[in-house]
Enzyme design. Structure first.
Site, PDB file in Angstrom:
ATOM      1  N   ASP A 177       0.422  -0.893   0.678  1.00  0.00           N
ATOM      2  CA  ASP A 177      -0.114   0.058  -0.045  1.00  0.00           C
ATOM      3  C   ASP A 177       1.126   1.418  -0.034  1.00  0.00           C
ATOM      4  OD1 ASP A 177      -1.816   2.247   0.227  1.00  0.00           O
ATOM      5  OD2 ASP A 177      -2.851   0.060   1.235  1.00  0.00           O
ATOM      6  N   ASP A 184     -10.205   3.269  -3.786  1.00  0.00           N
ATOM      7  CA  ASP A 184     -10.578   1.999  -3.430  1.00  0.00           C
ATOM      8  C   ASP A 184     -12.103   1.551  -4.113  1.00  0.00           C
ATOM      9  OD1 ASP A 184      -8.354   1.858  -1.092  1.00  0.00           O
ATOM     10  OD2 ASP A 184      -9.752   1.305   0.500  1.00  0.00           O
TER      11      ASP A 184
HETATM   12  C1  GAL Z   1      -6.762   0.762   1.350  1.00  0.00           C
HETATM   13  C2  GAL Z   1      -6.522  -0.113   0.396  1.00  0.00           C
HETATM   14  C3  GAL Z   1      -7.477  -1.159   0.202  1.00  0.00           C
HETATM   15  C4  GAL Z   1      -7.329  -2.210   1.479  1.00  0.00           C
HETATM   16  C5  GAL Z   1      -6.803  -1.023   2.607  1.00  0.00           C
HETATM   17  C6  GAL Z   1      -6.386  -1.883   4.073  1.00  0.00           C
HETATM   18  O1  GAL Z   1      -5.575   1.967   1.463  1.00  0.00           O
HETATM   19  O2  GAL Z   1      -6.694   1.021  -0.618  1.00  0.00           O
HETATM   20  O3  GAL Z   1      -7.464  -1.747  -0.601  1.00  0.00           O
HETATM   21  O4  GAL Z   1      -5.830  -2.053   1.267  1.00  0.00           O
HETATM   22  O5  GAL Z   1      -6.328   0.060   2.653  1.00  0.00           O
HETATM   23  O6  GAL Z   1      -6.277  -1.378   5.140  1.00  0.00           O
END
Ligand code: GAL
Length: 679
Positions: free
Chosen positions: A408, A488
């Site tokens: 991430d 997301d």
């Molecule tokens: C976001 C990501 C999600 C998930 C989440 C977990 O940034 O886009 O798909 O992984 O973090 O905290």
């Protein structure tokens, strides 16, 4: 007599004025008296007399008791049948998002015509009076569009919204998109048929694991002719294991035999630098379990992948998202503990007592396993991230036997700007197009990419920094196999639509080993810890899966695998649709023509054919004769196959033919055009 007359006239006066009052009050119909649940919106649920977050509506310091609180992109359709005189409301962005940068535009559409619009509004702008004459209007749409800067924090209110009605409240809201599920995918035949990828990439010296898959009556027996030295196949499961030490390309003939007969397929193994030669297919825990993931849930998801039969259609990865590590803020003892041991190795939380054992469990089912981290000190959920320990982490993943890392961005922005690391989301909208900061934004991925490469196993590297700094231009250089292109996804039409419309810019960068990732699938029982059936309507789900297949996107199921219903299975087991996604040429489909709300996507395929998606983004069905084949790059004679129905539907001569297109609102026709004769 006089008094009787007086009495009579007083009574009639009272009755008349009562009637007048009754009539005038009956003529006002408040929007919040209608069923607002059919509204579609980008986030949250439609609210009566409250903001989308459930608070008192407040626009520029002024509060409102009644109205409709929603979130852009939002649409509410109301059938008036000519029974309304006017509509009025005070519109604006709610003060609850002060400090953010929302922007939205309110639009009123009557019988398809734009009747009024607010212009772009920001938070802090005083409420604007919307007053619209509705005489003769049959169908009204109250729309709030994003103001051009993404629909984040667009908490919007139609405050004090009301109609002047001609004859009382006869108004009905409705969602114009059909809501009855229908199954298109035919059941697989008893005769054996190969499914899944036709190519597989591995690096020399990495353990080889690939399961060849087929449908057909069981028991099935697999064989592989010309399998290179170092590899063997399990005849019962189709699992190929072993190791290749030399670079090279090997053409293998696969056979699958059962009581009904035998199928054959060519399969190419490339031993070289590139892996993930077709988009990864599997499941990820986030959209379903979010912070409640555990080893037990991962095992159950893997078991369900086998039991449901999805494994026979090429679905492979079982990926743990955030929350397998200890957490900085959680009050839950399961998530509390030391983040790292004295040697700097990451410590898993109590829900994941044995990562190696878990990886073995998943591998023994013939599946692969992935996990998640962030280059900052903290992940997006506030668990321990990899910052400063990248090498340790890459080594732990390899030691445990993991095959996939989703990496991430959260809290790395703070590292760049030397900010305190307590707000993981801070500066997550950074986007550098060049210069030193671009190098800084690339650096963490470069570092992890290098460490993953140095491991004695193949680990798919999936970058999750939401498309910042045009990641598609440099993702390959840091050994990325896939990268998110957008923020997301959620299970709303607004989310799926806005993500879909943002994909074309990165399309030229998709190729075998490099995939643009529009985020995970939102079909089935989803909910980020709050499970519910996907809010997407059936046609929207067909469109979602079709487009993600056309985009050559990684296909990661996001639902509860133990609650797969027949409709969802129908979406996920259509081998002809999956074949478009897994096509070895690795091209990403793009939109080549737009006719009103109809967008026509074209994806070139390895066999010279083209997958064509007629995608209706509008709220009215499309019914037309289509003949613009040249615009789609088609010339000559073609056979046309409907991929969802797995049926040949017509032949086309691009000079003379027309095809009838009937595309449901928010729906799709997904066809394959195969050339039988060229001009
Ligand atoms: C976001 C990501 C999600 C998930 C989440 C977990 O940034 O886009 O798909 O992984 O973090 O905290």
């Amino acid at each position: 007599m006089k008094s009787l007359k007086y009495l009579m006239s007083s009574i009639s006066l009272v009755v008349l004025s009562f009637l007048a009052i009754a009539q005038s009050s009956a003529q006002i119909v408040w929007l919040d008296e209608l069923d607002l649940s059919s509204a579609t919106q980008g986030y949250g649920t439609p609210r009566k007399n409250k903001t989308v977050d459930g608070k008192t509506m407040t626009i520029a310091g002024k509060t409102f008791e009644r109205g409709f609180g929603t979130h852009a992109t939002s649409q509410l359709t109301i059938i008036l049948n000519g029974n309304a005189k006017s509509f009025s409301a005070m519109v604006g962005i709610d003060d609850e998002v002060k400090g953010q940068k929302p922007a939205a535009e309110f639009v009123v559409i009557g019988d398809g015509k734009r009747l009024w619009s607010s212009g772009i509004m920001q938070v802090g702008d005083e409420a604007k009076l919307c007053k619209v004459n509705l005489v003769g209007i049959k169908r009204l749409e109250l729309v709030v569009t994003d103001g051009g800067n993404g629909d984040y924090y667009d908490h919007v209110n139609w405050a004090g919204a009301k109609f002047e009605a001609i004859r009382g409240n006869t108004f009905k809201t409705y969602n114009p998109i059909a809501s009855t599920p229908y199954i298109l995918t035919p059941k697989p035949a008893a005769f054996p048929k190969f499914t899944g990828a036709k190519v597989f990439g591995v690096r020399p010296g990495s353990p080889f694991q690939h399961r060849v898959t087929a449908t057909g009556e069981r028991p099935l027996n697999f064989a592989a002719v010309n399998l290179p030295k170092g590899l063997k196949m399990d005849a019962k499961t189709g699992l190929i294991t072993g190791m290749l030490t030399q670079k090279g390309t090997y053409l293998v003939t696969l056979k699958a035999k059962n009581a009904k007969g035998m199928a054959e397929r060519k399969f190419k193994i490339t031993c070289g630098d590139r892996i993930a030669l077709t988009p990864p297919m599997g499941w990820n825990s986030w959209n379903c379990f979010a912070h409640e993931v555990s080893a037990d849930k991962i095992k159950r998801a893997a078991d369900a992948m086998v039991k449901s039969g999805l494994i026979n259609h090429g679905w492979t990865y079982i990926n743990i998202d955030d929350f397998w590590q200890n957490n900085r803020d959680s009050k839950n003892p399961d998530l509390q503990g030391k983040f790292r041991d004295d040697a700097g190795n990451i410590i898993t939380n109590k829900r994941f007592p044995d990562m190696k054992g878990l990886a073995d469990y998943v591998h023994n089912l013939g599946l692969k396993i992935g996990l998640y981290s962030s280059p900052g000190p903290w992940t997006c959920g506030g668990c321990a991230g990899s910052y400063g320990y990248e090498k340790n982490d890459a080594e732990s993943y390899a030691k445990w036997g993991f095959d996939y890392l989703k990496y991430d961005w959260c809290s790395y922005g703070n590292v760049i700007d030397g900010l305190p690391d307590h707000d993981p989301y801070k500066v997550s909208s950074l986007s550098y197009k060049g210069g030193e900061k671009l190098n800084t934004a690339i650096k963490p991925f470069q570092m992890m990419g290098d460490y993953l490469r140095a491991q004695p196993r193949d680990i798919v590297f999936s970058l999750c920094q939401y498309g910042m700094s045009d990641v598609w231009k440099w993702g390959d250089a840091v050994y990325g196999s896939a990268w998110r292109t957008t923020n997301d996804i959620t299970d709303t039409w607004a989310s799926v639509k806005s993500i879909a419309l943002a994909q074309d810019q990165a399309a030229p960068y998709a190729k075998p080993g490099n995939w643009n990732d529009p985020d995970m699938l939102v079909v089935g029982q989803v909910g980020w810890g709050n499970p519910h059936p996907s809010k997407l309507k059936p046609d929207e789900q067909y469109l979602h899966i079709s487009l993600w297949s056309m985009f050559a996107a990684p296909l990661l199921i996001g639902c509860d695998m133990e609650k797969l219903d027949d409709f969802t299975l129908n979406l996920l087991t259509n081998d002809e649709v999956i074949e478009i996604n897994q096509d070895p040429l690795g091209k990403q489909g793009v939109c080549l023509q737009t006719i009103g709300d109809l967008r026509i996507y074209v994806k070139a395929l390895e066999d010279g054919g083209k997958a064509i998606g007629f995608c209706n983004f509008g709220t009215e069905p499309v019914d037309m004769n289509y003949a613009d084949f040249v615009k789609l790059g088609l010339k000559g004679h073609f056979t046309v196959r409907d991929l969802w129905r797995q049926k040949q539907i017509s032949t086309v001569d691009t000079k003379t033919s027309k095809i009838k297109l009937k595309v449901p609102a928010h729906g799709v026709l997904l066809y394959k055009f195969s050339n039988t004769q060229r001009y």
